[in-house]
Every structure is written in C-alpha cells, then in structure tokens.
Motif scaffolding. Structure first.
Motif, PDB file in Angstrom:
ATOM      1  N   ASN A 115       0.946   8.758  11.185  1.00 57.88           N
ATOM      2  CA  ASN A 115       1.263   7.602  10.379  1.00 57.88           C
ATOM      3  C   ASN A 115       0.028   7.223   9.564  1.00 57.88           C
ATOM      4  OD1 ASN A 115       1.678   4.873   9.551  1.00 57.88           O
ATOM      5  ND2 ASN A 115       3.349   4.777  11.021  1.00 57.88           N
ATOM      6  N   CYS A 116       0.134   7.324   8.245  1.00 52.37           N
ATOM      7  CA  CYS A 116      -1.016   7.105   7.386  1.00 52.37           C
ATOM      8  C   CYS A 116      -1.645   5.732   7.588  1.00 52.37           C
ATOM      9  CB  CYS A 116      -0.633   7.239   5.909  1.00 52.37           C
ATOM     10  SG  CYS A 116       0.481   8.585   5.558  1.00 52.37           S
ATOM     11  N   ILE A 117      -0.840   4.754   8.007  1.00 51.46           N
ATOM     12  CA  ILE A 117      -1.385   3.409   8.196  1.00 51.46           C
ATOM     13  C   ILE A 117      -2.523   3.453   9.210  1.00 51.46           C
ATOM     14  CG2 ILE A 117      -0.902   1.057   8.901  1.00 51.46           C
ATOM     15  CD1 ILE A 117       1.985   1.497   8.197  1.00 51.46           C
ATOM     16  N   ILE A 118      -2.265   4.097  10.327  1.00 55.91           N
ATOM     17  CA  ILE A 118      -3.258   4.101  11.401  1.00 55.91           C
ATOM     18  C   ILE A 118      -4.515   4.836  10.952  1.00 55.91           C
ATOM     19  CG2 ILE A 118      -3.696   4.691  13.786  1.00 55.91           C
ATOM     20  CD1 ILE A 118      -0.749   4.564  14.308  1.00 55.91           C
ATOM     21  N   MET A 119      -4.314   6.032  10.434  1.00 56.43           N
ATOM     22  CA  MET A 119      -5.449   6.828   9.982  1.00 56.43           C
ATOM     23  C   MET A 119      -6.204   6.071   8.886  1.00 56.43           C
ATOM     24  SD  MET A 119      -7.004   9.574  10.530  1.00 56.43           S
ATOM     25  CE  MET A 119      -6.239  11.084  10.961  1.00 56.43           C
ATOM     26  N   GLY A 120      -5.421   5.475   7.987  1.00 55.69           N
ATOM     27  CA  GLY A 120      -6.048   4.758   6.864  1.00 55.69           C
ATOM     28  C   GLY A 120      -6.874   3.573   7.330  1.00 55.69           C
ATOM     29  N   LEU A 177       0.816  -1.208   0.000  1.00 57.28           N
ATOM     30  CA  LEU A 177       0.000   0.000   0.000  1.00 57.28           C
ATOM     31  C   LEU A 177       0.854   1.265   0.000  1.00 57.28           C
ATOM     32  CD1 LEU A 177      -2.666  -1.060   2.659  1.00 57.28           C
ATOM     33  CD2 LEU A 177      -2.728  -1.359   0.185  1.00 57.28           C
ATOM     34  N   MET A 178       2.101   1.120   0.388  1.00 55.19           N
ATOM     35  CA  MET A 178       3.063   2.234   0.408  1.00 55.19           C
ATOM     36  C   MET A 178       2.601   3.410   1.249  1.00 55.19           C
ATOM     37  SD  MET A 178       5.539   1.778  -2.118  1.00 55.19           S
ATOM     38  CE  MET A 178       5.328   2.326  -3.760  1.00 55.19           C
ATOM     39  N   ILE A 179       2.137   3.116   2.437  1.00 55.93           N
ATOM     40  CA  ILE A 179       1.803   4.192   3.357  1.00 55.93           C
ATOM     41  C   ILE A 179       2.624   4.019   4.627  1.00 55.93           C
ATOM     42  CG2 ILE A 179      -0.511   4.714   2.526  1.00 55.93           C
ATOM     43  CD1 ILE A 179      -1.617   2.783   4.509  1.00 55.93           C
ATOM     44  N   GLY A 180       2.713   5.075   5.414  1.00 54.82           N
ATOM     45  CA  GLY A 180       3.470   5.014   6.662  1.00 54.82           C
ATOM     46  C   GLY A 180       4.960   4.873   6.448  1.00 54.82           C
TER      47      GLY A 180
END
Lengths: 192, 203, 372
Positions: B108-113, B21-24
C-alpha cells in the motif's frame, strides 16, 4: 494446452487485473497520460512479474511450505520483488539510460505495484503448476498493458472534450475507467 | 500540542491519501463492496501504518540511508503478516472475504510513502499523530465508498436489509460501480477543497 | 567493501528480528487458526450427522479409488467416543464435475448427500443437487445396484449428470462403509465393491484376440475400400482357425466427433463378429464413452447388410446413439458399416463367403453434421 490458453485469456480479459480486480491502480492513473510511458511501464511490469513469479513459486513450493514457514510468505515475496526491481533498475541504468531517466521514480514504484505481488500470491492460492503460473503472470501483465493503453487513448480524447468543470481531471478519468470496466465485464461468459 | 493536532487533521482532509494524494487506491476500490469490509480494511491498514511509523521513527538513527527501503519493507511486511495471522485467527470470515488484499497492505503506497517521507525524519509522537490521521482519513473514505456501494448494490447496511430488491443496482456492487463512486467522491472532494480555499484564502 | 558488509549485516539483523517476531505471532495464533478451519469443516459435516459432536479427519488413510473419482477428504463422525458414521468428500466427472459429501452410518446406509460444487449445466445437470434427485440416496443401502432406471430415477435431459452422481455416491459410500468395517468393526459388506472401469481403447492385437479368440491373423494387402473415401482402412487381416477361415478383421479409421479407429470383425456369413475401438480423440465423458463394452457390444451379431442408422437422427434407425455423443455415434456406425460390408465382400470374392444379397441397395451412410 487448452488449459494454458484458458488461464491466459482469463487473466487478460475476464479477470482483468486493473479493470475488474482493481489492482495496479497507481500506475494506471499515474502513467497512462502518455502512450510511450505506458508501453515502457508495461514492458517493465511484464518483465518483473514473470521473473518474480519464476522465483517466488519455487521459493514457496520447495522452501516455505515444506519447512512450515508459510507465515514468511509476505515478507519473502515482497523482498524478492524489491530485489528484482533493484536489479532491473541497475540493468536499465547501464544499458538504456534514456529509458531509465524517462521512467524516473515510477521504476522504483514497480515494487509497490499491487498487481505483481497479487500474481505471486494468486498462483499459490490457485494451486497452479510452475508453467501455469508463468502463463498466468504473462496474462496479467498483458491485461495490465491493455488497460493502460486503452486508458491512455481515452485520456488523449478527454483532453479536448467538453467536460463539466467539477468532473475535470481525475474524476472523469475514473468514470471513463468505470465504463471500460463495464465493457470488460462483458467478457464474463467467455470461457465456460 | 497544536503541531500534533495539525499533523493529525492533515491526513483526514487536507492531504487525504485517497482523495488528495491519490495513493493506496487498489484496496480502496476492491474491498469496499460492504461496510464491514471497509471498516476491517481501514483498521488493518491503520494498524500496520501506525506500528510501522512508530518502529521506523524509533529506529531512524539506526537505519542507514542506503538500505532504508529494504528495511522499511521488512518492517511493513512483518506488521502486515501479523495483521494477516491475527485476522485469520480471530475474524476468519472477514479474512476470507478480503482475500489477497490483506497481504497487499504491504505494498500500500500510503504506508511506504508516509514512512519514507514522514516518520523516517520525525519523532515518534509526531509519527503517531500522522499515522492516526492518515489512517482515519483512509478509513473514512473507505467507509463512505463501501456504505454507498453496499446500500445501493446489495440494499443492506452492515448486513441488515434496508432497501427493497427493486431499488438495488448490481452495478454498484461490481467493479464499474467502484470506479464510478470513487470518481464522484473525488469530484466532490476537489470541489470542497476549492470552496474552502476560496473562503479561507490560500493556505 | 567494508560498508557493504556492514550494511548487509544491519539488514540481516532487521530481517532476523522480523522473522523471529513473526514466528512468535505465528505460534501464538496457529492453534486458533486451525480451530477456526476445523469449525468450518465441522459445520458442513454436522449437516449430515447432526447428532455427532466430533469429527476426526482421516483423509490420509483413505485412498482415492482411481479413475476420475478423487476423494479429497474423509472424516469419521463420533458422538462422544462412539463411532456413528463416516463422510467422504468426493469429486468426480458428471456432465462436467461435481463435489459431493457422501455420508454413511455404521449399518451401511447412506445419510443425506450434500453437494459442495457442481459445474454442470444450470437448470439441467444442477438439478442433481435438488432434493427430488439427491434425496433418493438418503437411507439407501450401500450395496444397492445404483442403476438408473432400476433402483434410481434419473433426471430427464440430464442422464450424464445423473449417472455421474450415482457413480460417485456408489463408490464413495462403498469406500466409507469398507473403512468403517475395517477400522471400527461396523457392518461389513459382501464382495469386493464396485469396480472402477477406466474406459480406454484397446491395443490392436488384444482387440483382434478379443473378437476372434484362439485364431491366427494373416495380414491382407489388397482389401480395398471402394465404398467411402472418408473412411480409411489402415490394416486388414484374414482370420483363420486351423484351416478354416473364420472371418476378416479390418482396422478402419474415420470421422466421429473428432476421429476414431476401430477393428471390425466379420464372418463369412456376413455377420459382425465384433467391434473394438483402438484409438479415439473424442471428448472424455462423451464420445470417449464409445469405449464402454456396453456400447460397442451392441454391434456384435449384427448383419453386415444392416442399415446401421442411428436413432434419433434417423427415425427408424437400428442403433441407439450414445447418450450425449450423437455425432460420435453417427461416425462410428458409418465406420462399422463400411468396414463390415467391405470385409464381407472380400470374403465373398476370395474365400467363398456368402455374397451380398441380390437386393443390395445404394450405400446410405449417417450424415455427420458440420462442426457447430
């Protein structure tokens, strides 16, 4: 004055936010495919970063620290940034709807831009004055813009370059970023 | 049960947040100079992700749609602060080594995402499975990168000297090395994904 | 409107709950966090006082001495309930800046000095942190002179660093000894302790009175500078004591590292009564040190007809360059030379002063190198 210049140059080149400190990578990878999108994003980031610093610095120095509420720093800072981004979205929607729609979801994602939150934390940790903090914020945003535009330029060339299939796409971009990072590493001795 | 297992393994490989996903990404490259940092960051992030997903899922009917983002932020920020305070109290050296990246867990985009796309719409147990899977997926990638960077850059594994000084390459300990190792890991992951797809047909 | 209020209320509730939870965690962890920080500080202090088991932070009760030296921390060392000494963390100017931990025991003797930070030139100034230099301070008496060349050896090639460190140790140790004497009845020193002289230019009037005490100063309009265009005479005065002319004072401005203005006083005997700096933009710690009386005092009593050439740039010069500030010294010597020659000439032409010697040669000035 020379201190301010040193802070600025240091933020743009020596400690470049993306290439040396690894911050703001999501927009770095996600938005650098297009020079126009890159400039739009850079402008928005510059605006939010400076504004966020201008609000969070006094918030910490005059409210959180004296009232022994330092543990609320993370919570309050991110809420300030989120609200500012909301305001920017609102404003852009009203005054520049074309730009607003072209930026799409990335505008809201500025909230999660690590670089902005990092700047607000850095200026507190480094003990900068208000003016120094603003100069630092402008420097970081400029460094971000610089790296974004550089990678955008490289990506245009990568599109037509013969790259081995297993490196095509994201991997080669990261290797390009590695080379850019090495180049920026050369700025290390710039300021004594 | 199979459903939960599926959600759990999802985050480890198929929808690995970093490789697929290429986030965080920010924390993944910045703190991976040593294996200890990688493990610490992985655990910290997993904790915040897990607690946030649980709370958001538990209260999902009590969070109005229009203000859900600010509420997510409040919850995530609260758990990030808790992790920050606990680390400062019990692991001060690790906390200092990771510096500003602990507070940065909040963005961290992972958490929000995951909170927005998964736990806001799913049950608590499903969210737990997802959080643990994503957290593990994040942690194992982090540990791989930091293992390579620490070994080749400093010649140590968890602080124990393994490689002689002559083989060490400072390149890996510094910023360019991070980008480089990560780029190669993505290449390997994409190749593996393609190979699996060819073998098992399209999923 | 009602929905907005309701939404704001809901948000507020979440925020309030979060804040309360955080406050709770903070209260639980705060003591541990403070203890961890304490431990880190104590570890560094224990290097200086290995026998001490407890350090009390008294940073609030010790004030910095002023000038450029800052005390950023002070700790009293205890073994049990007995005071065994004190450590002051001081930051001050060396070649760039250094932060030291200076510890003293209750008998006005120094413990080993610890370096916390040193931004001087690696290999030169940073050698002050090495035992060969810093070891000199261990066991030294607080009331010693701390004079390089006398009771201390300096590092060749790093005079400024050595001097800076010695000064920081001298002042910090004196303050620590003084605190221990006042607060804990330890051995007291005699006298007031080292004075921190903040080097600064003098005000013009004060400079005039310093060079020619008890005199009157009558402005002169027509003292021209015919010798060297790059040096400008801003003002000049005829100096009288009663009816006698005791000399001439010229306020001259010229290039040094940046620019410096000095008041030069000459007597009718073609002798320099004195030189004082009234303004300079040269660099702190380098050219700025021209403001030190031990530098400008060197010119007093010199003959206006002296060469005023600076060593080591001129091998057989008569003036030593200020350490680390050669360019400043070259420019300054030129200013003094031109002003004193013109002052002496004015006195010879108008007030019956001694004329220039018959064998007066061509004017030779120090050559100031171009900006590197």
């Amino acid at each position: 004055m020379s201190d301010l210049i040193k802070i600025f140059i240091s933020a743009v080149l020596i400690e470049n936010v993306v290439l040396i400190r690894f911050l703001a990578l999501c927009p770095f990878i996600g938005m650098s495919s297009d020079v126009k999108k890159s400039t739009g994003m850079s402008g928005a980031v510059l605006f939010v970063t400076v504004l966020a610093t201008a609000v969070t610095w006094p918030l910490y120095v005059y409210v959180l620290a004296p009232l022994d509420l330092k543990f609320l720093q993370i919570l309050t800072f991110i809420l300030v940034i989120a609200s500012l981004v909301q305001l920017v979205e609102f404003y852009l929607k009203k005054t520049a709807p074309a730009l607003y729609s072209s930026m799409g979801v990335y505008l809201a994602l500025i909230t999660t831009n690590c670089a902005i939150l990092a700047v607000t934390f850095d200026v507190i940790a480094k003990g900068y004055t208000f003016v120094e903090s603003l100069v630092y914020a402008v420097g970081v945003a400029t460094g971000f813009a610089l790296s974004l535009l550089l990678l955008a330029g490289i990506r245009e060339k990568l599109k037509i370059a013969p790259i081995p299939s297993f490196l095509r796409g994201t991997p080669i971009m990261f290797i390009a970023a590695a080379l850019l990072s090495m180049a920026f590493g050369g700025f290390a001795g710039l300021i004594k | 049960m199979k459903k939960y297992l599926s959600y759990f393994t999802n985050g480890i490989l198929r929808e690995n947040p970093l490789l697929m996903l290429m986030i965080g990404l920010c924390s993944a490259l910045a703190v991976t100079t040593s294996l200890a940092n990688g493990i610490g960051m992985g655990i910290a992030m997993t904790f915040v992700l897990l607690m946030s997903e649980i709370i958001i899922s538990a209260f999902r009917s009590l969070i109005p749609q229009s203000i859900r983002i600010p509420v997510f932020i409040i919850v995530i920020a609260a758990f990030t602060t808790i992790v920050d305070l606990v680390m400062k109290a019990f692991t001060p050296e690790l906390s200092k080594a990771m510096g500003v990246f602990i507070p940065l867990i909040v963005v961290n985009c992972i958490i929000m995402g995951r909170v927005e796309s998964f736990s806001y719409k799913r049950t608590i147990t499903e969210s737990i499975a997802d959080a643990l899977g994503m957290g593990l997926g994040y942690t194992w990638v982090l540990c791989s990168i930091s293992f390579i960077r620490e070994l080749l850059g400093a010649g140590t594994i968890l602080g124990m000297e393994v490689l002689p000084e002559s083989i060490r390459m400072g390149f890996f300990a510094q910023s360019p090395g991070g980008f480089f190792v990560f780029g190669l890991m993505i290449a390997v992951a994409l190749a593996a994904k393609k190979a699996l797809e060819r073998k098992g047909g399209s999923r | 409107m009602k929905t907005m209020l309701k939404l704001s209320f809901v948000m507020g509730v979440y925020a309030a709950v979060a804040c309360l939870a955080l406050a709770g965690v903070y209260l639980l962890t705060a003591p541990r966090i403070a203890a961890a920080e304490n431990r880190a500080v104590n570890e560094t202090l224990s290097v200086i006082f290995p026998d001490a088991d407890n350090f009390k932070d008294v940073s609030g009760s010790v004030t910095s001495p002023g000038g450029q030296i800052v005390f950023d921390g002070a700790y009293v060392a205890y073994t049990g309930s007995e005071v065994v000494g004190m450590v002051i963390r001081a930051t001050g100017p060396t070649y760039k800046s250094s932060t030291l931990l200076v510890g003293v025991d209750t008998k006005r003797t120094l413990k080993p000095v610890q370096f916390m930070a040193n931004t001087d030139t690696p290999g030169l100034g940073t050698k002050t942190a090495e035992p060969a230099f810093s070891g000199q301070f261990t066991g030294k008496a607080i009331d010693d002179a701390f004079s390089l060349g006398d009771d201390l050896d300096n590092i060749s090639g790093a005079t400024i660093s050595s001097r800076g460190v010695a000064e920081i140790v001298k002042i910090a140790s004196w303050s620590a000894g003084d605190y221990l004497a006042r607060e804990h009845g330890s051995l007291a020193g005699t006298g007031d302790g080292p004075k921190i002289v903040e080097l600064a230019p003098m005000e013009a009037q004060k400079a005039l009175e310093d060079i020619f005490p008890g005199s009157e100063f009558v402005p002169i309009e027509n003292l021209a500078n015919t010798l060297e265009r790059s040096i400008v005479f801003d003002r000049s005065w005829l100096v009288r004591s009663g009816d006698t002319v005791v000399g001439v004072a010229i306020e001259a401005r010229g290039q040094t590292y940046k620019a410096t203005t000095a008041i030069v006083g000459v007597t009718p005997d073609r002798i320099l009564a004195g030189v004082r700096i009234t303004e300079t933009t040269d660099t702190k710690n380098y050219g700025w040190n021209m403001n030190d009386p031990s530098f400008y005092g060197l010119f007093t009593g010199m003959s206006a007809d002296a060469p005023f050439l600076v060593r080591p740039t001129s091998a057989d010069g008569d003036i030593d360059a200020l350490s680390g500030a050669t360019v400043s010294s070259l420019g300054f010597a030129n200013i003094v030379k031109v002003a004193s020659l013109e002052g002496a000439r004015y006195l010879a032409d108008n007030e019956g002063g001694k004329p220039a010697p018959a064998s007066a040669q061509e004017l030779v000035l120090n050559v100031i190198p171009d900006e590197q």
